[in-house]
Design an enzyme around this catalytic site. Structure first.
Site, PDB file in Angstrom:
ATOM      1  N   HIS A  85       0.835  -1.211   0.000  1.00  0.00           N
ATOM      2  CA  HIS A  85       0.000   0.000   0.000  1.00  0.00           C
ATOM      3  C   HIS A  85       0.866   1.256   0.000  1.00  0.00           C
ATOM      4  CE1 HIS A  85      -3.823  -2.191   0.921  1.00  0.00           C
ATOM      5  NE2 HIS A  85      -2.990  -3.040   1.466  1.00  0.00           N
ATOM      6  N   ASN A 158     -10.317  -3.122   2.423  1.00  0.00           N
ATOM      7  CA  ASN A 158      -9.918  -3.199   1.016  1.00  0.00           C
ATOM      8  C   ASN A 158     -11.134  -2.989   0.112  1.00  0.00           C
ATOM      9  OD1 ASN A 158      -7.188  -3.634   1.248  1.00  0.00           O
ATOM     10  ND2 ASN A 158      -7.275  -5.840   0.901  1.00  0.00           N
ATOM     11  N   HIS A 349      -4.041   0.844  11.813  1.00  0.00           N
ATOM     12  CA  HIS A 349      -3.790  -0.401  12.549  1.00  0.00           C
ATOM     13  C   HIS A 349      -5.140  -1.038  12.902  1.00  0.00           C
ATOM     14  CE1 HIS A 349      -2.404  -3.360  15.190  1.00  0.00           C
ATOM     15  NE2 HIS A 349      -1.617  -2.671  15.988  1.00  0.00           N
ATOM     16  N   TYR A 372       0.954  -4.233  12.211  1.00  0.00           N
ATOM     17  CA  TYR A 372       0.842  -2.810  11.864  1.00  0.00           C
ATOM     18  C   TYR A 372       1.649  -1.899  12.785  1.00  0.00           C
ATOM     19  CZ  TYR A 372      -2.522  -4.019   8.277  1.00  0.00           C
ATOM     20  OH  TYR A 372      -3.098  -4.544   7.156  1.00  0.00           O
TER      21      TYR A 372
END
Ligand code: HDE
Length: 728
Positions: A85, A158, A349, A372
């Site tokens: 990403h 997503n 996160h 994360y």
């Protein structure tokens, strides 16, 4: 001294033995021929597919040093861009719930319809580097940070509701396979290469996600026209402690729309910032993008009735089975002031959670909960990244964590521990956190299981939902999926990989597999060969629904002409009465019109006036637009017909199934496509969806604009015939 001599000199000064040792060390590290996997300490790993869990369906254990080492190492591979990403675009906005969600959750930001919760959203591609193109074939990240009164809540989702893998321990393998190949760092931001399909073809659990990734979902027209999904099941907990599983959905107000694949590739070269620019310009111009938040709720204890394991992230809950309840609205209304400070430094996160929401035991989610924070340590340089302005909450924060790189807070006093009696200037008064009812409470799930490294058998069905997805597509979307498999696998060099992949596809749909195999010129798909391979599970559940319309993009509600871009092709001698009429109607409806001409400046009209030009054909090709208007005027039409760029413009727009409207002489530009005005424009011999050919009178009578806009709102006319024959 020349480099080669210097190297030799170094070897000599190291001594022959040292040099040999170094050489052999290098060989160990540069060849990947060994058939065992070890930890970085050389410890052999017996199972590289499953993390250590408390029970087959239980949470992953912190003890899992192999999982932790692998993910830690992975997380530190890129500095400073995000490992995945990396390329993203962000925006500020707000979220409002429609009605109190008290029945399901006590999360404060989901209670009061009058409260606007500030949000920061970052959209991203997954695979490409920070500087890669926007319109590549990929999943899009859809990460939302809610700055709530109880702390930050991150819904890090997503644009596709399922994922490639079922267990976090496979994530580094997946990403290594799909990123540029390590020996030559190619290709950029693409899955169409050997290592990805090698991995995918060996991992049947990825099949459902592959179907989505090969569909037009993976080439969105705009970030504003894209759905978002939380992917995993989470838990909602209400004030009484009742628990429901929940899956999150973001539904765009402008509908869900994709680009043509040829178009997406061309845009990647013509304007690599296509999506970023589109989002930025929409917000700058006050066309604030909107989504509605939807939830699918399944009462805890009733999840078995779904027919698949709710913890398996390669499965979705069909909307036909459990409808999506719309519960709130997200509006993006402010662009960031500084890309780095906000979009780059924002740290999402899944573990940024608030009371009333909790995790499920989805093993992919469990691994993410570790990853994360860990990744921000490399990316943002230390443990204080929560102090970066974009990451700070809006509610008070207090704890005894201290110091570290880039610490911003200046904590006062002597006390940095709990319990204490010396803090807060209240000497003698005890400060103690006693574990009472307030604050975040984990759902007290009963766990009584062996410690075990294996996959739950309830995750074994890798194909049923891939078939459901395929069966739910329109004919045009099926064509696009088959073409995408052909494109991707044609770029794979090793024949065995292609064959393995079509063998797997035979378990989704034999016709699809045969179609792909034929287009690749390889052997007919062999489902038995696929079933004989390691990793294949011979288990197929029965889908509770045969089709789910929510899984397709074509023919779904939400089409609109708002913010659609229309090119108006003009040259000297253009007739403007019809042009102005249609343009005004489009603008009134919220469309954006640009005048494209052979040169900048202005063009002369049939009435001897000058018309200002926005762009030239050289800088604004057809792929930048949703629709084309070719006004009348014989000189203008003749000039455009003599210009290769203009002819190419309409051929390409036609090939990409866009709406085209030609007025009077303007139709000459469509003559290569076999269109002419004729005596009666209603009697075009081949009915072609999305092509309007009309005369001046009809435009001025107001009979054209509405048809033009209705056709534009359909997005594309994917059922247009013989477009492969168009040379553009
Ligand atoms: Fe991520 N993912 N991910 N992911 N992910 C990251 O965190 C990871 C997964 C998603 O705009 C990283 O801050 C693991 C699923 C988004 O800043 C990293 C696994 C989903 C973003 C990471 C997954 C996502 C990330 C890289 C498998 C959809 C961008 C930079 C267990 C539900 C957030 C960062 C942004 C980013 C790890 C799988 C969504 C490395 C280990 C599934 C939207 O921590």
């Amino acid at each position: 001294m020349p480099l080669s001599k210097r190297k030799n000199a170094n070897l000599l000064s190291m001594g022959v033995d040292d040099a040999k040792r170094k050489q052999s060390q290098l060989e160990i590290f540069t060849t990947d021929t060994a058939h065992v996997l070890t930890t970085n300490q050389g410890l052999q790993i017996p199972d590289n597919h499953n993390s250590l869990k408390a029970g087959v369906r239980g949470p992953t254990l912190m003890e899992d040093f192999i999982l932790r080492e692998k993910i830690t190492h992975f997380d530190h591979e890129r500095i400073p861009e995000r490992v995945v990403h990396a390329r993203g675009s962000g925006a500020h906005g707000y979220f409002k719930v429609y009605k109190p969600m008290v029945q399901y959750t006590h999360a404060a930001f989901l209670q009061d319809p009058d409260i606007e919760t500030p949000v920061f959203v970052r959209f991203s591609t997954v695979v490409g580097s920070k500087g890669s193109a926007d319109t590549v074939r990929d999943v899009r990240g859809f990460a939302v940070k809610f700055y709530t009164s109880e702390g930050n809540y991150d819904l890090v989702g997503n644009s596709i509701p399922v994922f490639f893998i079922q267990d976090a321990i496979k994530f580094p393998d997946l990403i290594h396979a799909i990123k540029p190949e390590p020996h030559h760092d190619m290709p950029q931001a693409a899955s169409a290469h050997d290592t990805f399909w090698d991995f995918a073809s060996l991992m049947p659990e990825s099949t459902h996600m592959l179907m989505w990734a090969m569909s037009d979902r993976a080439v969105p027209r705009s970030l504003r026209m894209m759905e978002g999904f939380g992917v995993h099941a989470f838990r909602f907990i209400n004030a009484r402690g009742d628990v429901h599983y929940v899956k999150f959905h973001w539904k765009p107000k402008l509908g869900v729309h994709g680009l043509a694949w040829d178009e997406a590739q061309k845009i990647a070269g013509k304007d690599p910032d296509f999506h970023r620019r589109d989002l930025w310009e929409a917000i700058e111009s006050g066309n604030f993008p909107e989504w509605e938040l939807g939830v699918q709720i399944v009462e805890a204890g009733k999840e078995d009735a779904l027919g698949f394991d709710i913890l398996d992230p390669t499965k979705l809950i069909p909307e036909e089975q459990v409808p999506v309840q719309i519960i709130g609205r997200l509006v993006l209304n402010r662009n960031p002031d500084n890309f780095f400070a906000e979009t780059e430094q924002v740290a999402f996160h899944p573990g940024h959670i608030v009371p009333g929401i909790d995790f499920s035991n989805d093993p992919l989610l469990q691994g993410r909960l570790f990853s994360y924070t860990d990744t921000q340590l490399s990316r943002l340089g230390g443990a204080n990244f929560h102090e970066i302005p974009i990451n700070r909450g809006v509610c008070p924060m207090h704890n005894f964590q201290r110091d570290g790189l880039h610490r911003q807070t200046i904590n006062k006093g002597a006390v940095a521990y709990e319990p204490n009696t010396l803090g807060n200037g209240l000497q003698g008064t005890e400060f103690r956190v006693d574990g009472a009812a307030q604050g975040f409470q984990s759902y007290p799930e009963q766990l009584q299981s062996p410690k075990i490294r294996c996959r739950s058998p309830s995750f074994d069905d890798h194909f049923s939902q891939a078939t459901l997805f395929w069966n739910s597509q329109s004919t045009a979307e099926k064509d696009h999926i088959a073409a995408a498999f052909r494109f991707e696998l044609s770029k794979v060099n090793v024949p065995d990989i292609r064959q393995r992949m079509v063998d797997n596809l035979a378990h989704v749909d034999p016709k699809l597999a045969t179609r792909v195999a034929t287009s690749l010129g390889i052997n007919a798909p062999d489902p038995k060969a696929a079933a004989g391979r390691l990793g294949f599970r011979d288990y197929r559940m029965v889908n509770k629904v045969d089709e789910d319309p929510a899984l397709r993009m074509v023919g779904r509600p939400g089409g609109s002409v708002k913010t659609r871009k229309v090119a108006i092709l003009v040259a000297d001698g253009v007739e403007t009465a019809t042009l102005r009429r249609i343009q005004q109607d489009l603008v009134d409806a919220g469309a954006l019109c640009k005048l494209i001409a052979p040169h900048l400046g202005s063009v002369g009209t049939t009435t001897g006036r000058q018309l200002a030009v926005d762009h030239t054909f050289a800088t604004m090709p057809s792929v930048m637009f949703d629709a084309v208007l070719i006004p009348g005027g014989s000189d203008s039409a003749a000039a455009l017909c003599g210009l290769g760029e203009a002819v190419h413009f309409v051929l390409e727009a036609y090939k990409h199934c866009k709406t085209i409207c030609a007025v009077n002489d303007g139709v000459q530009l469509l003559s290569t496509l076999g269109f002419s005005l004729g005596e009666n424009p209603d009697l075009i011999s081949v009915p072609t969806p999305g092509v309007l050919i009309t005369d001046v009178r009809k435009v001025l009578d107001g009979m054209v604009s509405q048809d033009f806009m209705t056709a534009i709102a359909l997005h594309r006319h994917w059922d247009r015939l013989n477009i492969d024959a168009i040379p553009a």
